[in-house]
Design a protein around this motif. Structure first.
Motif, PDB file in Angstrom:
ATOM      1  N   LEU A 130      -8.432  -0.761  -5.759  1.00 45.38           N
ATOM      2  CA  LEU A 130      -9.879   0.288  -5.290  1.00 45.38           C
ATOM      3  C   LEU A 130      -9.004   1.947  -5.700  1.00 45.38           C
ATOM      4  CD1 LEU A 130     -12.375  -0.072  -3.117  1.00 45.38           C
ATOM      5  CD2 LEU A 130     -13.010  -0.477  -5.321  1.00 45.38           C
ATOM      6  N   LEU A 131      -7.310   1.486  -4.726  1.00 46.29           N
ATOM      7  CA  LEU A 131      -7.347   3.503  -4.822  1.00 46.29           C
ATOM      8  C   LEU A 131      -6.415   3.100  -6.162  1.00 46.29           C
ATOM      9  CD1 LEU A 131      -4.071   3.456  -1.939  1.00 46.29           C
ATOM     10  CD2 LEU A 131      -3.781   4.450  -4.357  1.00 46.29           C
ATOM     11  N   VAL A 132      -6.424   2.349  -6.725  1.00 40.98           N
ATOM     12  CA  VAL A 132      -5.708   2.337  -8.499  1.00 40.98           C
ATOM     13  C   VAL A 132      -7.066   2.627  -9.012  1.00 40.98           C
ATOM     14  CG1 VAL A 132      -4.831   1.120 -10.177  1.00 40.98           C
ATOM     15  CG2 VAL A 132      -2.988   1.146  -8.071  1.00 40.98           C
ATOM     16  N   THR A 155       0.665  -1.201   0.241  1.00 44.17           N
ATOM     17  CA  THR A 155      -0.209  -0.322  -0.031  1.00 44.17           C
ATOM     18  C   THR A 155       1.084   1.394  -0.045  1.00 44.17           C
ATOM     19  OG1 THR A 155      -1.775  -1.316   1.361  1.00 44.17           O
ATOM     20  CG2 THR A 155      -1.709   1.065   1.365  1.00 44.17           C
ATOM     21  N   ASP A 156       1.772   1.058   0.366  1.00 44.39           N
ATOM     22  CA  ASP A 156       2.812   3.037   0.416  1.00 44.39           C
ATOM     23  C   ASP A 156       3.358   2.991  -0.397  1.00 44.39           C
ATOM     24  OD1 ASP A 156       1.906   2.347   3.660  1.00 44.39           O
ATOM     25  OD2 ASP A 156       3.825   1.792   4.401  1.00 44.39           O
ATOM     26  N   ALA A 157       3.424   1.495  -1.060  1.00 45.53           N
ATOM     27  CA  ALA A 157       4.839   1.529  -2.407  1.00 45.53           C
ATOM     28  C   ALA A 157       3.068   2.123  -3.640  1.00 45.53           C
ATOM     29  CB  ALA A 157       5.424   0.504  -3.172  1.00 45.53           C
ATOM     30  N   LEU A 158       2.260   1.848  -3.346  1.00 41.40           N
ATOM     31  CA  LEU A 158       1.238   2.645  -4.370  1.00 41.40           C
ATOM     32  C   LEU A 158       1.124   4.052  -4.286  1.00 41.40           C
ATOM     33  CD1 LEU A 158      -1.538  -0.165  -4.058  1.00 41.40           C
ATOM     34  CD2 LEU A 158       0.270   0.565  -6.085  1.00 41.40           C
ATOM     35  N   ALA A 159       1.487   4.591  -2.987  1.00 43.44           N
ATOM     36  CA  ALA A 159       1.067   5.138  -2.187  1.00 43.44           C
ATOM     37  C   ALA A 159       2.272   6.251  -2.489  1.00 43.44           C
ATOM     38  CB  ALA A 159       0.042   5.543  -1.102  1.00 43.44           C
ATOM     39  N   ALA A 160       3.697   5.404  -3.018  1.00 40.68           N
ATOM     40  CA  ALA A 160       4.546   6.653  -2.681  1.00 40.68           C
ATOM     41  C   ALA A 160       4.459   7.766  -4.103  1.00 40.68           C
ATOM     42  CB  ALA A 160       5.860   5.696  -2.979  1.00 40.68           C
ATOM     43  N   PRO A 161       4.149   7.587  -5.197  1.00 39.09           N
ATOM     44  CA  PRO A 161       4.529   8.318  -6.319  1.00 39.09           C
ATOM     45  C   PRO A 161       3.602   9.325  -6.313  1.00 39.09           C
ATOM     46  CG  PRO A 161       3.818   6.282  -7.508  1.00 39.09           C
ATOM     47  CD  PRO A 161       3.517   5.863  -5.508  1.00 39.09           C
ATOM     48  N   LEU A 162       2.221   9.604  -5.358  1.00 36.71           N
ATOM     49  CA  LEU A 162       1.453  10.923  -5.492  1.00 36.71           C
ATOM     50  C   LEU A 162       1.522  12.121  -4.694  1.00 36.71           C
ATOM     51  CD1 LEU A 162      -2.001   7.900  -4.182  1.00 36.71           C
ATOM     52  CD2 LEU A 162      -0.738   8.925  -6.643  1.00 36.71           C
ATOM     53  N   THR A 163       1.408  12.922  -4.907  1.00 38.87           N
ATOM     54  CA  THR A 163       1.549  14.124  -4.468  1.00 38.87           C
ATOM     55  C   THR A 163       0.379  13.893  -3.356  1.00 38.87           C
ATOM     56  OG1 THR A 163      -0.091  15.545  -5.001  1.00 38.87           O
ATOM     57  CG2 THR A 163       2.125  15.532  -5.944  1.00 38.87           C
ATOM     58  N   PRO A 164       0.473  14.925  -2.296  1.00 41.21           N
ATOM     59  CA  PRO A 164      -0.812  15.084  -1.080  1.00 41.21           C
ATOM     60  C   PRO A 164      -2.381  15.596  -1.547  1.00 41.21           C
ATOM     61  CG  PRO A 164       1.120  16.429  -0.276  1.00 41.21           C
ATOM     62  CD  PRO A 164       1.322  15.884  -1.686  1.00 41.21           C
ATOM     63  N   TRP A 169      -7.637   8.514   1.747  1.00 39.87           N
ATOM     64  CA  TRP A 169      -9.262   7.884   2.935  1.00 39.87           C
ATOM     65  C   TRP A 169      -9.053   6.178   2.821  1.00 39.87           C
ATOM     66  CZ3 TRP A 169     -12.731   3.953   2.076  1.00 39.87           C
ATOM     67  CH2 TRP A 169     -13.708   3.388   3.016  1.00 39.87           C
ATOM     68  N   HIS A 170      -8.161   5.626   1.391  1.00 34.34           N
ATOM     69  CA  HIS A 170      -7.969   3.864   1.750  1.00 34.34           C
ATOM     70  C   HIS A 170      -6.594   4.179   3.077  1.00 34.34           C
ATOM     71  CE1 HIS A 170     -11.413   3.449  -1.568  1.00 34.34           C
ATOM     72  NE2 HIS A 170     -10.015   3.966  -2.464  1.00 34.34           N
ATOM     73  N   LEU A 171      -5.600   4.768   2.799  1.00 31.42           N
ATOM     74  CA  LEU A 171      -4.738   4.234   3.587  1.00 31.42           C
ATOM     75  C   LEU A 171      -5.582   4.800   5.047  1.00 31.42           C
ATOM     76  CD1 LEU A 171      -2.538   5.001   0.718  1.00 31.42           C
ATOM     77  CD2 LEU A 171      -1.604   6.213   2.497  1.00 31.42           C
ATOM     78  N   ALA A 172      -6.589   5.488   5.052  1.00 29.92           N
ATOM     79  CA  ALA A 172      -6.052   5.694   6.837  1.00 29.92           C
ATOM     80  C   ALA A 172      -7.531   4.646   6.831  1.00 29.92           C
ATOM     81  CB  ALA A 172      -7.164   6.940   6.969  1.00 29.92           C
ATOM     82  N   HIS A 173      -8.792   4.143   5.712  1.00 30.36           N
ATOM     83  CA  HIS A 173     -10.105   3.085   6.411  1.00 30.36           C
ATOM     84  C   HIS A 173      -8.943   2.051   6.328  1.00 30.36           C
ATOM     85  CE1 HIS A 173     -13.081   1.109   5.640  1.00 30.36           C
ATOM     86  NE2 HIS A 173     -12.933   0.147   4.526  1.00 30.36           N
ATOM     87  N   THR A 174      -8.434   1.486   5.689  1.00 27.55           N
ATOM     88  CA  THR A 174      -7.466   0.587   6.097  1.00 27.55           C
ATOM     89  C   THR A 174      -7.006  -0.472   7.415  1.00 27.55           C
ATOM     90  OG1 THR A 174      -5.397   0.610   4.585  1.00 27.55           O
ATOM     91  CG2 THR A 174      -7.672  -0.371   3.526  1.00 27.55           C
ATOM     92  N   ALA A 198       0.042  13.444   8.692  1.00 28.14           N
ATOM     93  CA  ALA A 198      -1.122  12.304   9.948  1.00 28.14           C
ATOM     94  C   ALA A 198      -1.485  11.274   9.806  1.00 28.14           C
ATOM     95  CB  ALA A 198      -1.995  13.679  10.020  1.00 28.14           C
ATOM     96  N   VAL A 199      -2.229  11.025   8.452  1.00 25.13           N
ATOM     97  CA  VAL A 199      -2.830  10.158   7.784  1.00 25.13           C
ATOM     98  C   VAL A 199      -1.491   8.374   7.720  1.00 25.13           C
ATOM     99  CG1 VAL A 199      -3.377   7.936   6.159  1.00 25.13           C
ATOM    100  CG2 VAL A 199      -5.198   9.905   6.828  1.00 25.13           C
ATOM    101  N   ARG A 200       0.263   8.624   8.093  1.00 22.97           N
ATOM    102  CA  ARG A 200       0.463   7.911   7.793  1.00 22.97           C
ATOM    103  C   ARG A 200       1.387   7.231   9.552  1.00 22.97           C
ATOM    104  NH1 ARG A 200       2.181  10.688   2.788  1.00 22.97           N
ATOM    105  NH2 ARG A 200       2.329   8.713   0.819  1.00 22.97           N
ATOM    106  N   ASP A 201       1.688   8.908  10.195  1.00 25.39           N
ATOM    107  CA  ASP A 201       1.442   8.236  11.324  1.00 25.39           C
ATOM    108  C   ASP A 201       0.513   7.521  12.557  1.00 25.39           C
ATOM    109  OD1 ASP A 201       3.425  10.388  11.080  1.00 25.39           O
ATOM    110  OD2 ASP A 201       2.195  11.990  12.493  1.00 25.39           O
ATOM    111  N   TYR A 202      -1.203   7.814  11.776  1.00 28.94           N
ATOM    112  CA  TYR A 202      -1.804   6.366  12.295  1.00 28.94           C
ATOM    113  C   TYR A 202      -1.659   5.123  11.761  1.00 28.94           C
ATOM    114  CZ  TYR A 202      -6.543   4.905  12.029  1.00 28.94           C
ATOM    115  OH  TYR A 202      -7.772   4.518  12.500  1.00 28.94           O
ATOM    116  N   ARG A 203      -1.096   5.442  10.566  1.00 29.38           N
ATOM    117  CA  ARG A 203      -0.945   4.060   9.796  1.00 29.38           C
ATOM    118  C   ARG A 203       0.609   3.541  11.087  1.00 29.38           C
ATOM    119  NH1 ARG A 203      -2.871   2.144   5.351  1.00 29.38           N
ATOM    120  NH2 ARG A 203      -0.576   0.703   4.616  1.00 29.38           N
ATOM    121  N   ALA A 204       1.869   4.081  11.328  1.00 26.82           N
ATOM    122  CA  ALA A 204       2.471   3.938  11.888  1.00 26.82           C
ATOM    123  C   ALA A 204       2.029   2.887  13.104  1.00 26.82           C
ATOM    124  CB  ALA A 204       3.788   4.441  11.759  1.00 26.82           C
TER     125      ALA A 204
END
Lengths: 420, 420, 420, 420
Positions: free
Chosen positions: C150-152, C24-33, C49-54, C107-113
């Motif tokens: 879905l993210l993709v 998931t992190d790799a998929l999101a890596a190319p994305l800007t905020p 949202w996908h990052l946070a919901h999962t 903040a969402v990445r912190d939540y994931r961690a």
């Protein structure tokens, strides 16, 4: 304009009442019970509803409060046939009027007869409030005349969805109308008075008569014609956003407007649907069934503008009403004889003025105060009158009003220009 | 169920034709011309349209191709009264059928008479294709029977918007229905055959008869009743999303569903609007006018599920049709006598099956191939039949279908359960 | 298909967890905020949202009930990031997810961690319920894999509204795909078993494994390609209602469909928008981004039909997943290596089956029972998998489901035929 | 009011330019990249778009036609960041501005810097058209100031959909505002001049200065406050149709309006969402976020009316702008210091006037002629200014305009009365 004088006596009110009611009956005479059911959009109402609502108006505002022992043939009609008077109680949903199959046409005619009898009885009694009643009857008659025009235009709209393009009345030969060159009359402006002068009937919103300041202007001697409008179409007028209000062009594109309502092109000729059935567009008749958005765009394209309502009133206050252009093209026959010579009265003319209270305007107390005042937002004033307008409704101070997107009424325009 | 045998001769087809046409006339007899105009939503059609469309069906598919020199009374009727057969040419907008005031009621009756005369002539002629014609006439009659039911339900919907809550037919005293305890019958499952067996009339979608595999199941001996449904309401069933499909609950909340269509509460008692006018809800009659979403939620709340269409067919294939519960509550009188003893046939019953082609299904060539096949998406099958269903339309293999949100038909349900 | 075996130990669950989260992190890596904010329609959600919901899924269903003293970094996230689990409490409006600018991406990445740390702690503790937890972690990982796809696809949809047609990842050279002739494989039908066999992970809706009866059928050896689809377009397939469900053609006309989503024509060549930016349509790759309505119309035009889900499962249960056609055309690179030889797995394939419970299906108790069951109406099953589907999600029994009008997922089709 | 004099030299224009651009940057400084993406409705735009659009304005109307060899950093920005100028070419869909994740925040800041450098270069060159350029720069600065206010109000609207109710800037202690009794000032009416007098900057629609005739009137010395408004709520003002335009009450009921936008009740106290986060409603601050419909209903309920724009201008033409009431309650801090003593300038005040051209109005040629003229239908004029309005935008002749249903701007009202 010479407005009919106010009824001095209950007898005169009764005469007006009988004439008005007969006219409504004559308008409805060619209609089948099914025709009288048609409601093609929320803005329009079935003919049967118009017949009943105008009747309810007399019952609610005159008979119930004034005629001792009055009994309605059906108390539920007050719910069914109230239009929008919140102070007269709850009412049926406006967009569901076409689903009222019962009471049927005959029951509504019986309701009309019942109210007519009762009102005749009331008007022939000797009473202290006889003058008040006569005034209310006069208002009710003018109200009914407004609905006569709506009945005709709503019917046209309703029938237009029938692929058979039926005929309301048999077509008569079209009178010849000839091209009239466009000329303008100049007015000097300055302080002027507009509004109802006090003699003859007028609605509340035509008062108070008041001073206003006009800048010098010119106004056209005739409305814009179909010939003019076709030139606008051919010049790409509908497509060029520079002529249009942004909002107007968005509506035109959303709804696919490329010509006035009811028009289509057939073998390179413009046709239009009328109460006489399909007809070729009469080139020198006033254009009709155009929205405010279109009217304004046309005026800008023509290097002119729409007149304000004050300009229109000042320009035509001493001109006898006429209507010599469109009468033949659209006349329903039932409404008024062929108009005599004159320069206005063939078509309602959009003005640049929003429908707003005149300075010092106060609506009457009670439910009748809802007659005009609650509509004074987002609507534009039209002046003039059409072939569907009873002659008694036509006067230079009369203000009718519609929304800028509406087209199903007999709406056209006349050009004006600044004098600089 | 014993389906009526296929008409062996043109004479028998003619008999069916006359019986079917008379029934339609009888259904329409109590209606005023205005009633026959009602179209309250796109899904519903005016009674007049049903009368004309069923007539057009015979004209388009039999008279025009088969009767030499046949002349339609009006060629434009083909446009007005085609429903959805794209291969039969263009057609009028479905949501504008209520705006066709002309042809009027009498003209449509004349159209019916014209087609009836022509068809009688065709059927009495000696012809090589007489059997083909008899088959088409039979299809046309069953088609008309489907529209008889629609006429009744569309009319109920149309009248329900009239605040006067009018009566289609005078109320008769309600037969007493008594509470029937809920019991289930067990079926062993296994390989089974469903679909039309080949004797008697059936629609294309009831074929081919084919094998299917059923798991053991139980099915209720009676439909869910109003009494049952009120318990669901009282338990908060409409509010609790756990019982519902997500999509179904969203629709229920958007549209404010808190009870079946046409119900309201008055002095703590449930009432419903029927063709006999307002009536108290008969507690032990089958619940009716519920959507698939509601039916499924009810079943889940009750710890059960809806049967599949195969389960329903297997369960009732040898049961004489009945309808002893709702007949009195909703019977229109015109359609069929009070039902005899039996356990199904009072109400259409939602199944868990989507409307899909049977294995090997092939629609016929040409426009008649559009009869059922083009609807095979997003609709659910119902089995059974209601008080508005002609007896000849009721058979264990009959598949009717509606969308999950629709409620205006006479739609109810029956519970099933897995055997584990 | 060889499903990955169920994690036997918490350690294995942890390995799967770490692999899934990294993906998931790799998929999101190319994305800007800003990219992570995009929500282009209610059906789609922002990447953030996908990052946070999962993440919430693990928190809500594992950490909160199982980890003593667990503290959420923000209790309000339960409201923001619950999707549709009514039993897990109220939730934010689905169509407003794109308006949640805060918490921001970091903040969402912190939540994931935070959740990852907590879960690692939980999994490494000696506990009686360690196996239960491992099972829930496995479910959470598969849930997250669904959201990876879905993210993709949501991102592709969101970016497609940007007139600059931006690139998610730098384009790589397209692998050559060659035209593969269309051939069919015959299956004898008869009683067969479908559904999850019990080894390896599967969702509740893939069970119970059960018997079903199949009629003889043929199924194509490859999906329909873009070359095939262009022939359908050129033959007027989008315009001819005979191929279409009535409802499907109405949607196609309303929305102006004349080709798959994201296609346009440029200098007489078809182009499509992809995550690599605009690309010429690869003729021999599977067609993708077509609705069920279009897929069904295509099949009918081609003289075939869509397979049922049982047919599809039987046909491919022993075929190694593949995906040798579309991989190069659409592969995002982040998800899986270029597929090896094989005949399915390049594109989701619409089946003729509605998404319904298998006989005897019972959703689990509690909120997790809402996972699939509440969607079992009006949706169609798809089988297969696409370049955006993680390899671990691909198995012959997997049932994904979408509405017939939806196109933004990687949806294509394969033909089937009756054997008669 | 003393409008800043027109920039006499390019140097002065440059000073204004730099001050204006810095202010925009300061407003955007507290925003995250995600905040700058928010578009919560078509009427509102993302902050990033405001930053780019105001930049495009200088590029399109000054740099491209005037600076030889000028190169845009990206030619496609002309499409993305044109708002509605049809004569400046095609433009991106307004309701999709929130889906432009790229260019990102930094790229837009680079675009701003690029244009700022280019414009500084242009203004420092010796040129024949230096005065023209200075005038266009001044227009561009005022245009940007309008967007500063929109940026703030659009942001408030966008953030308000976040259930976390985030804070744009840290809350500061509220200044105490005290109840000010309601008093009126009488004006004699008569012929008066309104419109821009020619010194200092003004938009085209403020001209020509012209004579108008006023009837005697009274106007309140302060705007309507929250305390006043709560009395209206408590008196059932939202429910009673007698106070309302019919159209306005229909909107209020459809959208469930029972208080100003952003208000809610909590423990019997009114709260409101602001850029400082949730705050108790300050009773003696002007009411804000009310529509024209509500403002008019309030005035009628209070036995008064809204002033016309001419009345407002005459009443305040010699009053120094103030704003001592609302400043503390809503001040964003970035925009202007706490207002000094004065009686207007805290809130935009709805007038009874529709937004119409002044007599003799002619928009300039070319795309800049679209600035105001194409909006002159269905919108109402507001006078005054709010805490979000730059001081340089506040003058007695300034006409802003919104639709009667709009509430998200800082819109309030002041009462007027006829003198009879």
């Amino acid at each position: 304009m010479t407005p009919s004088p106010a009824p001095a006596t209950p007898n005169e009110a009764l005469t007006l009442f009988e004439r008005t009611r007969s006219r409504t009956d004559a308008l409805a005479a060619p209609l089948t019970p099914e025709d009288m059911m048609l409601q093609s959009m929320e803005d329009a109402s079935p003919a049967k509803w118009h017949l009943a609502h105008t009747t309810w108006f007399f019952e609610e505002f005159i008979l119930k409060p004034r005629l001792p022992g009055y009994q309605s043939p059906d108390d539920r009609f007050a719910f069914l046939f109230n239009s929008y008077y919140t102070q007269a109680g709850p009412r049926h949903a406006r967009d569901k009027r076409g689903l009222v199959s019962r009471p049927g046409g005959q029951a509504v005619r019986d309701y009309r007869a019942h109210i007519e009898d009762s009102l005749a009885r009331l008007l022939s009694a000797a009473r202290d409030d006889a003058d008040d009643i006569a005034g209310l009857v006069e208002l009710g008659c003018h109200h009914e005349m407004q609905h006569q025009e709506l009945l005709v235009t709503d019917l046209l709209h309703g029938l237009s969805f029938n692929p058979l393009l039926p005929t309301y009345k048999d077509p008569e030969p079209l009178a010849v109308t000839e091209e009239v060159p466009l000329s303008f009359t100049r007015h000097a402006g300055g302080l002027a008075e507009i509004g109802h002068s006090g003699s003859g009937f007028a609605y509340d919103c035509e008062s108070p008569r008041h001073q206003t300041f006009l800048h010098p202007f010119e106004i056209a001697d005739r409305p814009v014609t179909n010939r003019d409008w076709i030139a606008f179409i051919q010049d790409g007028g509908y497509d060029d956003p520079r002529h249009w209000f942004m909002e107007g062009h968005a509506v035109a594109q959303r709804d696919g407007w490329e010509h006035p309502l009811y028009w289509w092109k057939q073998d390179d000729e413009w046709w239009t649907y009328t109460l006489r059935g399909p007809q070729p567009v009469a080139l020198d008749a006033p254009v009709v069934h155009v929205s405010y958005y279109e009217a304004d765009a046309y005026a800008r394209w023509a290097g002119a503008r729409l007149p304000t309502e004050a300009e229109h009133e000042i320009a035509f206050k001493d001109t006898p009403i006429g209507g010599n252009l469109m009468g033949d093209a659209k006349n329903t026959g039932a409404l008024r004889p062929l108009p005599g010579p004159g320069v206005w009265g063939d078509v309602w003319e959009w003005t640049a003025s929003d429908f707003a209270p005149y300075p010092g305007f106060r609506p009457p107390e009670g439910a009748l105060g809802e007659y005009n005042g609650k509509f004074m937002v987002n609507q534009r004033v039209l002046r003039g009158g059409s072939c569907a307008t009873p002659r008694e409704q036509m006067r230079a101070t009369y203000r009718t009003f519609f929304y800028p997107h509406q087209r199903w009424q007999m709406l056209g325009l006349r050009l004006a220009r600044d004098v600089t």
